[in-house]
Design a protein around this motif. Structure first.
Motif, PDB file in Angstrom:
ATOM      1  N   UNK A  47       0.832  -1.202   0.000  1.00  0.00           N
ATOM      2  CA  UNK A  47       0.000   0.000   0.000  1.00  0.00           C
ATOM      3  C   UNK A  47       0.867   1.252   0.000  1.00  0.00           C
ATOM      4  N   UNK A  48       2.010   1.208   0.652  1.00  0.00           N
ATOM      5  CA  UNK A  48       2.894   2.366   0.637  1.00  0.00           C
ATOM      6  C   UNK A  48       3.461   2.590  -0.757  1.00  0.00           C
ATOM      7  N   UNK A  49       3.875   1.554  -1.428  1.00  0.00           N
ATOM      8  CA  UNK A  49       4.499   1.721  -2.742  1.00  0.00           C
ATOM      9  C   UNK A  49       3.509   2.231  -3.780  1.00  0.00           C
ATOM     10  N   UNK A  50       2.247   1.916  -3.639  1.00  0.00           N
ATOM     11  CA  UNK A  50       1.286   2.430  -4.613  1.00  0.00           C
ATOM     12  C   UNK A  50       0.951   3.888  -4.341  1.00  0.00           C
ATOM     13  N   UNK A  51       1.120   4.345  -3.101  1.00  0.00           N
ATOM     14  CA  UNK A  51       0.823   5.733  -2.775  1.00  0.00           C
ATOM     15  C   UNK A  51       2.039   6.640  -2.890  1.00  0.00           C
ATOM     16  N   UNK A  52       3.226   6.113  -2.992  1.00  0.00           N
ATOM     17  CA  UNK A  52       4.443   6.918  -3.044  1.00  0.00           C
ATOM     18  C   UNK A  52       4.518   7.680  -4.362  1.00  0.00           C
ATOM     19  N   UNK A  53       5.125   8.900  -4.329  1.00  0.00           N
ATOM     20  CA  UNK A  53       5.320   9.695  -5.541  1.00  0.00           C
ATOM     21  C   UNK A  53       4.150  10.632  -5.781  1.00  0.00           C
ATOM     22  N   UNK A  54       4.199  11.318  -6.930  1.00  0.00           N
ATOM     23  CA  UNK A  54       3.174  12.288  -7.290  1.00  0.00           C
ATOM     24  C   UNK A  54       2.457  11.820  -8.534  1.00  0.00           C
TER      25      UNK A  54
END
Length: 174
Positions: free
Chosen positions: A28-35
């Motif tokens: 879940x963190x990796x899908x939300x990371x970045x812009x």
């Protein structure tokens, strides 16, 4: 032996379950990371808007600063010309021009003790040489103690003009 096997099975299940939870948290963190692309485009649009508003004002200030720099350099050249006039008793001729401030000799020009500028003869802020007009050439009925003129033709490099293209001369620099 069966009770200890049961305990072992429970411990293994706990370890496996906790590893699955950490994997899920990581996913879940990796899908939300970045812009997102939309966020990046909004930021770029704001930067472009600021540049469109500030840009013209910045270039106007740049033009004003070049004109002011030309005035200050002309004052410096006039001071050097005056110092040289005191040393040699005259101002340079049209042929000698401003180069006499930097290149001269006591044999060719009695009293010359230059160079009269700390650095080389500067170009005007637009990259062209300053124009020197000797006192006799400035006007035919000029008195003997008339001043020489130092001129920059501004951004366009041609005589006359308005705004940033206007001439900057020693007459205006005083």
């Amino acid at each position: 032996m069966l009770p200890s096997l049961n305990r072992l099975h429970r411990r293994f299940s706990t370890v496996v379950a906790s590893s699955h939870q950490s994997e899920r948290r990581f996913d879940t963190r990796s899908t939300r990371a970045g812009y997102s692309m939309l966020e990046i485009l909004v930021v770029l649009a704001i930067i472009a808007l600021i540049a469109a508003v500030v840009g013209p004002r910045l270039f106007t200030q740049l033009d004003k600063s070049k004109t002011q720099t030309a005035r200050l350099q002309i004052r410096s050249l006039e001071a050097a010309l005056e110092t040289m006039r005191i040393d040699i008793g005259r101002l340079p001729t049209e042929q000698e021009g401003l180069t006499l401030l930097m290149q001269g000799s006591a044999e060719q020009t009695p009293g010359w003790s230059g160079p009269y500028l700390d650095k080389d003869l500067p170009p005007d802020p637009w990259g062209r040489p300053y124009i020197y007009v000797a006192p006799a050439a400035a006007s035919p009925d000029a008195p003997a103690d008339a001043r020489a003129r130092v001129v920059s033709y501004g951004a366009d490099g041609q005589e006359g003009g308005e705004g940033v293209n206007a001439d900057v001369s020693s007459d205006q620099a005083r």
